[in-house]
Write an enzyme that holds these catalytic residues in place. Structure first.
Site, PDB file in Angstrom:
ATOM      1  N   TRP A   1     -43.462  58.518  63.912  1.00 12.39           N
ATOM      2  CA  TRP A   1     -44.208  59.488  64.729  1.00 12.39           C
ATOM      3  C   TRP A   1     -45.695  59.398  64.375  1.00 12.39           C
ATOM      4  O   TRP A   1     -46.579  59.575  65.207  1.00 12.39           O
ATOM      5  CB  TRP A   1     -43.732  60.926  64.470  1.00 12.39           C
ATOM      6  CG  TRP A   1     -42.691  61.405  65.438  1.00 12.39           C
ATOM      7  CD1 TRP A   1     -41.360  61.531  65.203  1.00 12.39           C
ATOM      8  CD2 TRP A   1     -42.896  61.859  66.796  1.00 12.39           C
ATOM      9  NE1 TRP A   1     -40.721  62.015  66.327  1.00 12.39           N
ATOM     10  CE2 TRP A   1     -41.643  62.229  67.310  1.00 12.39           C
ATOM     11  CE3 TRP A   1     -44.019  61.978  67.621  1.00 12.39           C
ATOM     12  CZ2 TRP A   1     -41.472  62.713  68.605  1.00 12.39           C
ATOM     13  CZ3 TRP A   1     -43.854  62.463  68.912  1.00 12.39           C
ATOM     14  CH2 TRP A   1     -42.591  62.825  69.402  1.00 12.39           C
TER      15      TRP A   1
ATOM     16  N   GLU B   1     -39.532  59.624  61.565  1.00  5.14           N
ATOM     17  CA  GLU B   1     -40.617  60.609  61.426  1.00  5.14           C
ATOM     18  C   GLU B   1     -41.898  59.916  60.971  1.00  5.14           C
ATOM     19  O   GLU B   1     -42.993  60.251  61.423  1.00  5.14           O
ATOM     20  CB  GLU B   1     -40.228  61.711  60.429  1.00  5.14           C
ATOM     21  CG  GLU B   1     -39.075  62.578  60.895  1.00  5.14           C
ATOM     22  CD  GLU B   1     -39.345  63.319  62.214  1.00  5.14           C
ATOM     23  OE1 GLU B   1     -40.473  63.800  62.422  1.00  5.14           O
ATOM     24  OE2 GLU B   1     -38.422  63.403  63.039  1.00  5.14           O
TER      25      GLU B   1
ATOM     26  N   TRP C   1     -57.485  80.032  79.061  1.00  2.00           N
ATOM     27  CA  TRP C   1     -57.322  80.477  77.673  1.00  2.00           C
ATOM     28  C   TRP C   1     -58.008  81.821  77.472  1.00  2.00           C
ATOM     29  O   TRP C   1     -59.011  82.129  78.111  1.00  2.00           O
ATOM     30  CB  TRP C   1     -57.932  79.447  76.704  1.00  2.00           C
ATOM     31  CG  TRP C   1     -57.324  78.084  76.806  1.00  2.00           C
ATOM     32  CD1 TRP C   1     -57.914  76.964  77.299  1.00  2.00           C
ATOM     33  CD2 TRP C   1     -56.005  77.687  76.412  1.00  2.00           C
ATOM     34  NE1 TRP C   1     -57.054  75.894  77.239  1.00  2.00           N
ATOM     35  CE2 TRP C   1     -55.868  76.308  76.699  1.00  2.00           C
ATOM     36  CE3 TRP C   1     -54.909  78.356  75.858  1.00  2.00           C
ATOM     37  CZ2 TRP C   1     -54.694  75.593  76.438  1.00  2.00           C
ATOM     38  CZ3 TRP C   1     -53.744  77.642  75.600  1.00  2.00           C
ATOM     39  CH2 TRP C   1     -53.644  76.278  75.887  1.00  2.00           C
TER      40      TRP C   1
ATOM     41  N   TRP D   1     -50.853  69.104  67.976  1.00  2.00           N
ATOM     42  CA  TRP D   1     -51.319  70.302  68.691  1.00  2.00           C
ATOM     43  C   TRP D   1     -51.189  70.110  70.188  1.00  2.00           C
ATOM     44  O   TRP D   1     -50.818  71.027  70.922  1.00  2.00           O
ATOM     45  CB  TRP D   1     -52.753  70.665  68.285  1.00  2.00           C
ATOM     46  CG  TRP D   1     -52.731  71.555  67.071  1.00  2.00           C
ATOM     47  CD1 TRP D   1     -52.978  71.191  65.778  1.00  2.00           C
ATOM     48  CD2 TRP D   1     -52.381  72.946  67.042  1.00  2.00           C
ATOM     49  NE1 TRP D   1     -52.812  72.277  64.942  1.00  2.00           N
ATOM     50  CE2 TRP D   1     -52.445  73.360  65.696  1.00  2.00           C
ATOM     51  CE3 TRP D   1     -52.018  73.875  68.009  1.00  2.00           C
ATOM     52  CZ2 TRP D   1     -52.168  74.669  65.295  1.00  2.00           C
ATOM     53  CZ3 TRP D   1     -51.737  75.185  67.620  1.00  2.00           C
ATOM     54  CH2 TRP D   1     -51.810  75.571  66.281  1.00  2.00           C
TER      55      TRP D   1
ATOM     56  N   ASN E   1     -42.917  71.572  58.802  1.00  2.00           N
ATOM     57  CA  ASN E   1     -43.089  71.116  60.181  1.00  2.00           C
ATOM     58  C   ASN E   1     -42.512  72.087  61.216  1.00  2.00           C
ATOM     59  O   ASN E   1     -43.143  72.374  62.228  1.00  2.00           O
ATOM     60  CB  ASN E   1     -42.454  69.734  60.355  1.00  2.00           C
ATOM     61  CG  ASN E   1     -42.631  69.213  61.774  1.00  2.00           C
ATOM     62  OD1 ASN E   1     -43.736  69.065  62.253  1.00  2.00           O
ATOM     63  ND2 ASN E   1     -41.518  68.981  62.464  1.00  2.00           N
TER      64      ASN E   1
ATOM     65  N   TRP F   1     -55.609  75.589  72.075  1.00  2.00           N
ATOM     66  CA  TRP F   1     -54.981  74.792  71.013  1.00  2.00           C
ATOM     67  C   TRP F   1     -56.036  74.187  70.085  1.00  2.00           C
ATOM     68  O   TRP F   1     -55.785  73.962  68.907  1.00  2.00           O
ATOM     69  CB  TRP F   1     -54.066  73.705  71.593  1.00  2.00           C
ATOM     70  CG  TRP F   1     -54.755  72.697  72.479  1.00  2.00           C
ATOM     71  CD1 TRP F   1     -54.902  72.770  73.831  1.00  2.00           C
ATOM     72  CD2 TRP F   1     -55.392  71.470  72.080  1.00  2.00           C
ATOM     73  NE1 TRP F   1     -55.592  71.667  74.291  1.00  2.00           N
ATOM     74  CE2 TRP F   1     -55.908  70.849  73.245  1.00  2.00           C
ATOM     75  CE3 TRP F   1     -55.569  70.822  70.857  1.00  2.00           C
ATOM     76  CZ2 TRP F   1     -56.591  69.628  73.224  1.00  2.00           C
ATOM     77  CZ3 TRP F   1     -56.245  69.601  70.825  1.00  2.00           C
ATOM     78  CH2 TRP F   1     -56.756  69.026  71.999  1.00  2.00           C
TER      79      TRP F   1
HETATM   80  P1  FAD Z   1     -41.287  64.373  56.285  1.00  2.00           P
HETATM   81  O1  FAD Z   1     -40.316  65.034  57.196  1.00  2.00           O
HETATM   82  O2  FAD Z   1     -40.829  64.028  54.934  1.00  2.00           O
HETATM   83  O3  FAD Z   1     -41.820  63.085  57.057  1.00  2.00           O
HETATM   84  C1  FAD Z   1     -42.366  61.946  56.373  1.00  2.00           C
HETATM   85  C2  FAD Z   1     -43.733  61.603  56.931  1.00  2.00           C
HETATM   86  O4  FAD Z   1     -43.662  61.281  58.315  1.00  2.00           O
HETATM   87  C3  FAD Z   1     -44.742  62.730  56.853  1.00  2.00           C
HETATM   88  O5  FAD Z   1     -45.312  62.819  55.568  1.00  2.00           O
HETATM   89  C4  FAD Z   1     -45.738  62.337  57.931  1.00  2.00           C
HETATM   90  O6  FAD Z   1     -46.652  61.354  57.468  1.00  2.00           O
HETATM   91  C5  FAD Z   1     -44.843  61.715  58.986  1.00  2.00           C
HETATM   92  N1  FAD Z   1     -44.463  62.739  59.971  1.00  2.00           N
HETATM   93  C6  FAD Z   1     -43.444  63.620  59.912  1.00  2.00           C
HETATM   94  N2  FAD Z   1     -43.390  64.369  61.034  1.00  2.00           N
HETATM   95  C7  FAD Z   1     -44.411  63.950  61.808  1.00  2.00           C
HETATM   96  C8  FAD Z   1     -44.877  64.339  63.105  1.00  2.00           C
HETATM   97  N3  FAD Z   1     -44.275  65.288  63.834  1.00  2.00           N
HETATM   98  N4  FAD Z   1     -45.957  63.700  63.610  1.00  2.00           N
HETATM   99  C9  FAD Z   1     -46.569  62.723  62.921  1.00  2.00           C
HETATM  100  N5  FAD Z   1     -46.167  62.312  61.684  1.00  2.00           N
HETATM  101  C10 FAD Z   1     -45.098  62.924  61.148  1.00  2.00           C
HETATM  102  N6  FAD Z   1     -48.904  65.852  59.838  1.00  2.00           N
HETATM  103  C11 FAD Z   1     -49.891  65.339  59.089  1.00  2.00           C
HETATM  104  O7  FAD Z   1     -49.642  64.414  58.294  1.00  2.00           O
HETATM  105  N7  FAD Z   1     -51.166  65.802  59.197  1.00  2.00           N
HETATM  106  C12 FAD Z   1     -51.511  66.815  60.066  1.00  2.00           C
HETATM  107  O8  FAD Z   1     -52.685  67.165  60.149  1.00  2.00           O
HETATM  108  C13 FAD Z   1     -50.468  67.393  60.844  1.00  2.00           C
HETATM  109  N8  FAD Z   1     -50.718  68.428  61.677  1.00  2.00           N
HETATM  110  C14 FAD Z   1     -49.696  68.975  62.422  1.00  2.00           C
HETATM  111  C15 FAD Z   1     -49.973  70.044  63.302  1.00  2.00           C
HETATM  112  C16 FAD Z   1     -48.952  70.613  64.055  1.00  2.00           C
HETATM  113  C17 FAD Z   1     -49.271  71.739  65.020  1.00  2.00           C
HETATM  114  C18 FAD Z   1     -47.632  70.131  63.929  1.00  2.00           C
HETATM  115  C19 FAD Z   1     -46.522  70.735  64.727  1.00  2.00           C
HETATM  116  C20 FAD Z   1     -47.357  69.077  63.082  1.00  2.00           C
HETATM  117  C21 FAD Z   1     -48.372  68.478  62.322  1.00  2.00           C
HETATM  118  N9  FAD Z   1     -48.109  67.399  61.439  1.00  2.00           N
HETATM  119  C22 FAD Z   1     -49.140  66.863  60.708  1.00  2.00           C
HETATM  120  C23 FAD Z   1     -46.783  66.734  61.430  1.00  2.00           C
HETATM  121  C24 FAD Z   1     -45.776  67.259  60.401  1.00  2.00           C
HETATM  122  O9  FAD Z   1     -45.707  68.644  60.453  1.00  2.00           O
HETATM  123  C25 FAD Z   1     -46.090  66.841  58.971  1.00  2.00           C
HETATM  124  O10 FAD Z   1     -46.363  65.460  58.901  1.00  2.00           O
HETATM  125  C26 FAD Z   1     -44.904  67.137  58.048  1.00  2.00           C
HETATM  126  O11 FAD Z   1     -44.597  68.502  58.087  1.00  2.00           O
HETATM  127  C27 FAD Z   1     -45.241  66.724  56.645  1.00  2.00           C
HETATM  128  O12 FAD Z   1     -44.206  67.075  55.773  1.00  2.00           O
HETATM  129  P2  FAD Z   1     -43.350  65.963  55.020  1.00  2.00           P
HETATM  130  O13 FAD Z   1     -44.262  64.970  54.402  1.00  2.00           O
HETATM  131  O14 FAD Z   1     -42.422  66.693  54.138  1.00  2.00           O
HETATM  132  O15 FAD Z   1     -42.589  65.315  56.245  1.00  2.00           O
END
Ligand code: FAD
Length: 480
Positions: free
Chosen positions: A282, A279, A310, A386, A345, A363
């Site tokens: 990602w 993650e 849209w 997005w 997420n 979006w």
């Molecule tokens: P954990 O599951 O603990 O993951 C650890 C770290 O991995 C996160 O802190 C983050 O840095 C990274 N990560 C995890 N999932 C993703 C992902 N899908 N894509 C990229 N990096 C990821 N994340 C942001 O940091 N900033 C945003 O502005 C952002 N906008 C989002 C918008 C949408 C529509 C969606 C669907 C997702 C978005 N995310 C964003 C990705 C993700 O939702 C968050 O990073 C995550 O929910 C953060 O929670 P956590 O730190 O507990 O994640």
């Protein structure tokens, strides 16, 4: 020791440990002037919630620096002009920074580097924010990856960036007379009248120490079940490190090393630890897209989506933003975002899908709203996610995958704990009807004190009709 100081331009890297630019500046033996510049330019300025985070993060970082003997200089305005002014004021011989990856910022930094070099000022830049930089991991044909799984495999086989971990800096020598600095409070980064961020501090403590504690707590408490539970918004099953990472209070390489050490020591299960790291990767992948496309915040990566029909519906957009769509899991997510500056997420995916598919709103509207309301708002992650949700990104969810908000709510919030927390007006509705209160018999609604259309909205769109309309619209652009 040379009497000429060096400048460290801090951006999204507000930490003392494993900060390559700060470390190299200190190692140069010169006196160090750390600087943070708040750029109000619309494209660079953080949104409302991230400004709250920035204020507290800068406060914590300035205190940490003071503890080491250095003073953080705060300035507001155009970054390159201010750096040039500071070089003039202090006679600095070099400038250090950790790199950023949005094309506009890469161009800005390159131009500044060239201008400084012309004035005989050296520039040193580093990777302080990614596991691997966007140009380092390429396919066999030398291009960048557009699909995540092979990218993740390549990162694992090539390993993270090679640099020694750097212990927390304990001493940084600054000049005796520091350049003039703004007062942080004068930037008015925190909201007043009304203070809509009042509850943020119940959930968050910005700063490097708190980032380290959060990682430690997550690895002790939740990583063992990460893969099974990470989709459950009712459990604290993810790390919640995202705002700390977004502001660079903890670097992804620190996370990688810590997790790998614990896997090697047998302290955490390898599959769960690696799932968590995937993650984090990602985030690297999102930076690959940010770096390689012109403007992923505004332009769809798949160009055919530029012609998508849209809708323009300000009332529906407002209902979505306020968490008043009549779909409980969507409303819970949007209210969690408003109240805490963060959303789980899985729920981000549900509310995103609802915006672009059920409401057929652009979006980019969602991207902008998240940019303004998320404490973890990040150019790369937000825009790439997005685009993924809307189906127009690299490696995107296929357009025909339209989340059903009722079944998503029932599956991922099975006891309704999350939904009831953020939509308390439904707290007495039994689980069977919680995600679809319009199907509940009158007697049940009455007993729960719910009057649809009065105490809680009726659904603003019909699920089946909205689903079909989205499929038709997507099918049309696919044909064209
Ligand atoms: P954990 O599951 O603990 O993951 C650890 C770290 O991995 C996160 O802190 C983050 O840095 C990274 N990560 C995890 N999932 C993703 C992902 N899908 N894509 C990229 N990096 C990821 N994340 C942001 O940091 N900033 C945003 O502005 C952002 N906008 C989002 C918008 C949408 C529509 C969606 C669907 C997702 C978005 N995310 C964003 C990705 C993700 O939702 C968050 O990073 C995550 O929910 C953060 O929670 P956590 O730190 O507990 O994640």
């Amino acid at each position: 020791m040379s009497t000429q100081p060096v400048i460290v331009w801090l951006r999204r890297d507000l930490r003392l440990e494993d900060n390559p630019a700060l470390f190299a500046a200190r190692e140069s033996g010169a006196l160090v002037i750390p600087v943070y510049i708040h750029d109000e330019d619309e494209a660079l300025a953080p949104g409302g919630a991230a400004r709250w985070w920035l204020h507290h993060s800068l406060k914590a970082f300035a205190e940490d620096l003071r503890g080491c003997g250095a003073t953080l200089v705060l300035r507001r305005g155009d970054g390159p002009s201010i750096i040039k002014d500071l070089v003039g004021e202090t006679g600095a011989r070099a400038v250090y920074w950790n790199r950023r990856y949005a094309p506009a910022l890469v161009g800005r930094d390159k131009a500044l580097k060239a201008a400084l070099k012309e004035s005989d000022v050296e520039v040193f830049s580093f990777n302080g924010g990614l596991i691997r930089e966007p140009w380092e991991i390429t396919t066999n044909s030398g291009s960048f990856y557009k699909v995540f799984t092979p990218f993740w495999k390549a990162v694992q086989s090539q390993g993270p960036a090679r640099r020694d971990p750097r212990a927390k800096l304990r001493k940084i020598k600054g000049p005796t007379s520091t350049p003039a600095s703004d007062d942080l409070d004068s930037w008015s980064l925190t909201p007043r009248d009304p203070d809509w961020a009042a509850a943020f501090s119940e959930t968050w403590t910005p700063g490097e120490d708190s980032a380290q504690e959060r990682l430690k707590d997550f690895l002790e408490r939740a990583v063992d079940n990460y893969d099974d539970d990470r989709n459950r918004p009712d459990l604290e099953s993810t790390s919640r490190l995202s705002p700390h990472i977004a502001f660079g209070e903890i670097g992804p390489l620190q996370i990688w090393r810590t997790v790998m050490e614990q896997i090697d020591a047998g302290a955490i299960p390898e599959d769960q630890g690696r799932k968590f790291l995937s993650e984090v990767v990602w985030r690297d992948f999102a930076h690959v897209l940010l770096f390689n496309y012109d403007d992923i915040q505004k332009q769809p990566i798949r160009p055919e989506f530029a012609d998508f029909p849209w809708q323009d519906d300000a009332t529906a957009l407002r209902a979505w933003q306020r968490g008043e769509t009549g779909y409980p899991i969507v409303d819970a997510g949007m209210r969690q975002l408003w109240q805490t500056g963060w959303m789980h997420n899985r729920v981000r995916m549900i509310v995103g899908s609802f915006l672009v598919k059920h409401l057929r709103l652009e979006w980019q509207e969602g991207e902008r709203w998240f940019w303004d309301t998320l404490v973890d708002a990040d150019m790369a992650n937000n825009a790439a996610s997005w685009q993924w949700v809307a189906g127009c990104g690299a490696d995107a969810a296929p357009y025909f995958r339209i989340f059903n908000p009722m079944t998503q709510g029932e599956k991922f919030d099975p006891d309704g704990v999350y939904t009831r927390k953020f939509v308390p007006e439904l707290k007495d509705i039994p689980n069977k009807y919680l995600q679809k209160p319009w199907e509940a018999p009158d007697a049940i609604l009455h007993k729960a004190g719910v009057k649809l259309g009065e105490t809680y909205p009726k659904p603003i769109v019909d699920h089946m009709k909205a689903r079909q309309a989205a499929l038709d619209a997507f099918e049309n652009i696919r044909k064209n």
